[in-house]
Enzyme design. Structure first.
Site, PDB file in Angstrom:
ATOM      1  N   GLU A   1      16.083  50.334  38.920  1.00 53.20           N
ATOM      2  CA  GLU A   1      16.660  49.130  38.320  1.00 53.20           C
ATOM      3  C   GLU A   1      16.267  49.099  36.858  1.00 53.20           C
ATOM      4  O   GLU A   1      15.133  49.448  36.516  1.00 53.20           O
ATOM      5  CB  GLU A   1      16.107  47.869  38.997  1.00 53.20           C
ATOM      6  CG  GLU A   1      16.795  47.541  40.295  1.00 53.20           C
ATOM      7  CD  GLU A   1      15.886  46.823  41.266  1.00 53.20           C
ATOM      8  OE1 GLU A   1      14.774  46.428  40.869  1.00 53.20           O
ATOM      9  OE2 GLU A   1      16.286  46.684  42.429  1.00 53.20           O
TER      10      GLU A   1
ATOM     11  N   ILE B   1       8.696  53.520  33.905  1.00 52.99           N
ATOM     12  CA  ILE B   1       8.547  54.601  32.932  1.00 52.99           C
ATOM     13  C   ILE B   1       8.397  53.944  31.563  1.00 52.99           C
ATOM     14  O   ILE B   1       9.137  53.017  31.234  1.00 52.99           O
ATOM     15  CB  ILE B   1       9.736  55.590  32.977  1.00 52.99           C
ATOM     16  CG1 ILE B   1       9.580  56.705  31.951  1.00 52.99           C
ATOM     17  CG2 ILE B   1      11.061  54.889  32.812  1.00 52.99           C
ATOM     18  CD1 ILE B   1      10.503  57.895  32.207  1.00 52.99           C
ATOM     19  N   ALA B   2       7.422  54.383  30.818  1.00 48.70           N
ATOM     20  CA  ALA B   2       7.222  53.817  29.480  1.00 48.70           C
ATOM     21  C   ALA B   2       6.520  54.834  28.579  1.00 48.70           C
ATOM     22  O   ALA B   2       5.652  55.587  29.032  1.00 48.70           O
ATOM     23  CB  ALA B   2       6.400  52.528  29.551  1.00 48.70           C
TER      24      ALA B   2
ATOM     25  N   TYR C   1      18.830  57.531  31.554  1.00 45.66           N
ATOM     26  CA  TYR C   1      19.103  57.703  32.983  1.00 45.66           C
ATOM     27  C   TYR C   1      20.477  58.345  33.207  1.00 45.66           C
ATOM     28  O   TYR C   1      20.617  59.262  34.029  1.00 45.66           O
ATOM     29  CB  TYR C   1      19.025  56.356  33.711  1.00 45.66           C
ATOM     30  CG  TYR C   1      17.677  55.682  33.606  1.00 45.66           C
ATOM     31  CD1 TYR C   1      16.500  56.419  33.651  1.00 45.66           C
ATOM     32  CD2 TYR C   1      17.561  54.303  33.462  1.00 45.66           C
ATOM     33  CE1 TYR C   1      15.260  55.813  33.545  1.00 45.66           C
ATOM     34  CE2 TYR C   1      16.332  53.686  33.368  1.00 45.66           C
ATOM     35  CZ  TYR C   1      15.184  54.442  33.399  1.00 45.66           C
ATOM     36  OH  TYR C   1      13.961  53.847  33.295  1.00 45.66           O
TER      37      TYR C   1
ATOM     38  N   ASN D   1      18.945  46.901  28.100  1.00 40.91           N
ATOM     39  CA  ASN D   1      18.122  48.053  27.704  1.00 40.91           C
ATOM     40  C   ASN D   1      19.001  49.320  27.635  1.00 40.91           C
ATOM     41  O   ASN D   1      18.918  50.195  28.504  1.00 40.91           O
ATOM     42  CB  ASN D   1      16.970  48.245  28.699  1.00 40.91           C
ATOM     43  CG  ASN D   1      15.942  49.268  28.247  1.00 40.91           C
ATOM     44  OD1 ASN D   1      16.173  50.017  27.294  1.00 40.91           O
ATOM     45  ND2 ASN D   1      14.816  49.315  28.923  1.00 40.91           N
TER      46      ASN D   1
HETATM   47  C1  LIG Z   1      13.058  54.316  27.746  1.00 43.06           C
HETATM   48  C2  LIG Z   1      11.924  55.185  27.147  1.00 43.06           C
HETATM   49  C3  LIG Z   1      10.922  55.513  28.256  1.00 43.06           C
HETATM   50  C4  LIG Z   1      12.526  56.477  26.610  1.00 43.06           C
HETATM   51  O1  LIG Z   1      11.447  57.292  26.172  1.00 43.06           O
HETATM   52  P1  LIG Z   1      11.590  58.270  24.907  1.00 43.06           P
HETATM   53  O2  LIG Z   1      10.435  59.188  24.915  1.00 43.06           O
HETATM   54  O3  LIG Z   1      11.806  57.483  23.678  1.00 43.06           O
HETATM   55  O4  LIG Z   1      12.950  59.034  25.286  1.00 43.06           O
HETATM   56  P2  LIG Z   1      13.392  60.499  24.816  1.00 43.06           P
HETATM   57  O5  LIG Z   1      12.895  60.794  23.452  1.00 43.06           O
HETATM   58  O6  LIG Z   1      13.054  61.450  25.901  1.00 43.06           O
HETATM   59  O7  LIG Z   1      14.975  60.303  24.747  1.00 43.06           O
HETATM   60  C5  LIG Z   1      15.726  60.380  25.919  1.00 43.06           C
HETATM   61  C6  LIG Z   1      17.059  59.635  25.746  1.00 43.06           C
HETATM   62  O8  LIG Z   1      16.832  58.236  25.617  1.00 43.06           O
HETATM   63  C7  LIG Z   1      17.839  57.696  24.768  1.00 43.06           C
HETATM   64  N1  LIG Z   1      17.226  57.222  23.530  1.00 43.06           N
HETATM   65  C8  LIG Z   1      15.955  57.441  23.111  1.00 43.06           C
HETATM   66  N2  LIG Z   1      15.726  56.782  21.953  1.00 43.06           N
HETATM   67  C9  LIG Z   1      16.872  56.139  21.655  1.00 43.06           C
HETATM   68  C10 LIG Z   1      17.272  55.267  20.605  1.00 43.06           C
HETATM   69  N3  LIG Z   1      16.424  54.918  19.614  1.00 43.06           N
HETATM   70  N4  LIG Z   1      18.524  54.762  20.621  1.00 43.06           N
HETATM   71  C11 LIG Z   1      19.381  55.074  21.613  1.00 43.06           C
HETATM   72  N5  LIG Z   1      19.065  55.910  22.651  1.00 43.06           N
HETATM   73  C12 LIG Z   1      17.825  56.426  22.659  1.00 43.06           C
HETATM   74  C13 LIG Z   1      18.791  58.820  24.464  1.00 43.06           C
HETATM   75  O9  LIG Z   1      19.762  58.884  25.518  1.00 43.06           O
HETATM   76  C14 LIG Z   1      17.851  60.006  24.529  1.00 43.06           C
HETATM   77  O10 LIG Z   1      18.523  61.211  24.717  1.00 43.06           O
HETATM   78  P3  LIG Z   1      18.886  62.151  23.440  1.00 43.06           P
HETATM   79  O11 LIG Z   1      17.618  62.403  22.726  1.00 43.06           O
HETATM   80  O12 LIG Z   1      19.480  63.348  24.073  1.00 43.06           O
HETATM   81  O13 LIG Z   1      19.843  61.342  22.635  1.00 43.06           O
HETATM   82  C15 LIG Z   1      11.212  54.463  25.970  1.00 43.06           C
HETATM   83  O14 LIG Z   1      12.197  54.022  25.062  1.00 43.06           O
HETATM   84  C16 LIG Z   1      10.382  53.253  26.398  1.00 43.06           C
HETATM   85  O15 LIG Z   1       9.221  53.405  26.785  1.00 43.06           O
HETATM   86  N6  LIG Z   1      10.965  52.049  26.310  1.00 43.06           N
HETATM   87  C17 LIG Z   1      10.251  50.820  26.674  1.00 43.06           C
HETATM   88  C18 LIG Z   1      10.004  50.750  28.149  1.00 43.06           C
HETATM   89  C19 LIG Z   1      11.304  50.821  28.932  1.00 43.06           C
HETATM   90  O16 LIG Z   1      12.307  50.214  28.573  1.00 43.06           O
HETATM   91  N7  LIG Z   1      11.244  51.559  30.068  1.00 43.06           N
HETATM   92  C20 LIG Z   1      12.371  51.685  30.973  1.00 43.06           C
HETATM   93  C21 LIG Z   1      12.336  50.585  31.961  1.00 43.06           C
HETATM   94  S1  LIG Z   1      13.687  50.700  33.137  1.00 43.06           S
END
Ligand SMILES: CC(C)(COP(=O)(O)OP(=O)(O)OC[C@H]1O[C@@H](n2cnc3c(N)ncnc32)[C@H](O)[C@@H]1OP(=O)(O)O)[C@@H](O)C(=O)NCCC(=O)NCCS
Length: 136
Positions: free
Chosen positions: A91, A57-58, A103, A96
């Protein structure tokens, strides 16, 4: 691949692996698009199996923090439910916390660790499980 390479600087999937995932009959990949791809996520589920795996997921860096990641994950969990999975596994890198927070808030719990799983960074993998029977 641009989002993949930017999101996972040291362990991005190569293009052939991504292509194989997309071509596989055992998975479902979803894409969030608005003026281009903003994010993607994939689930692996073998027909008749009791469990599924979140493969990846990204979300593009400029689109993060707006709920897209949560929407993508929920859609994968819904797919797993539709395919009669009882549990979903994944995993995630131990370094991270953002992904782990997402999750956990969707019902995943840590069930184990794989030491030094991510190479060359030497980072542990946290193994997480979501019991679909326990969440509505
Ligand atoms: C992980 C990822 C997919 C989350 O996507 P996102 O669109 O930013 O997430 P959302 O806006 O839906 O936020 C969902 C939750 O993520 C966490 N989160 C998102 N941004 C955050 C930040 N800057 N700091 C801490 N927690 C954060 C929070 O738990 C958040 O929930 P909340 O809004 O109720 O606090 C994104 O950060 C990403 O692509 N990261 C790089 C790739 C990666 O690490 N993928 C996972 C591999 S296992």
């Amino acid at each position: 691949m641009a989002i993949e390479n930017a999101s996972f600087p040291t362990d991005a999937w190569p293009e052939y692996a991504m292509a194989a995932e997309l071509a596989s009959p055992h998975g479902r990949y979803i894409v969030d698009e608005e003026d281009g791809i903003r994010g993607y996520a994939g689930l692996r589920h073998l027909a008749g199996g009791a469990d599924s795996d979140v493969q990846t997921i990204a979300v593009a860096a400029e689109a993060r923090g707006q709920g897209l990641g949560r929407r993508l994950l929920r859609e994968l969990l819904e797919t797993a439910r539709e395919r009669n999975a009882r549990e979903v596994f994944l995993e995630v890198r131990a370094d991270n916390p953002v992904a782990q927070g997402l999750y956990e808030s969707e019902g995943f719990v840590e069930i184990g660790r794989r030491a030094r799983y991510y190479q060359p960074d030497d980072v542990d993998a946290v193994i997480m499980k979501c019991d679909l029977r326990r969440i509505a």
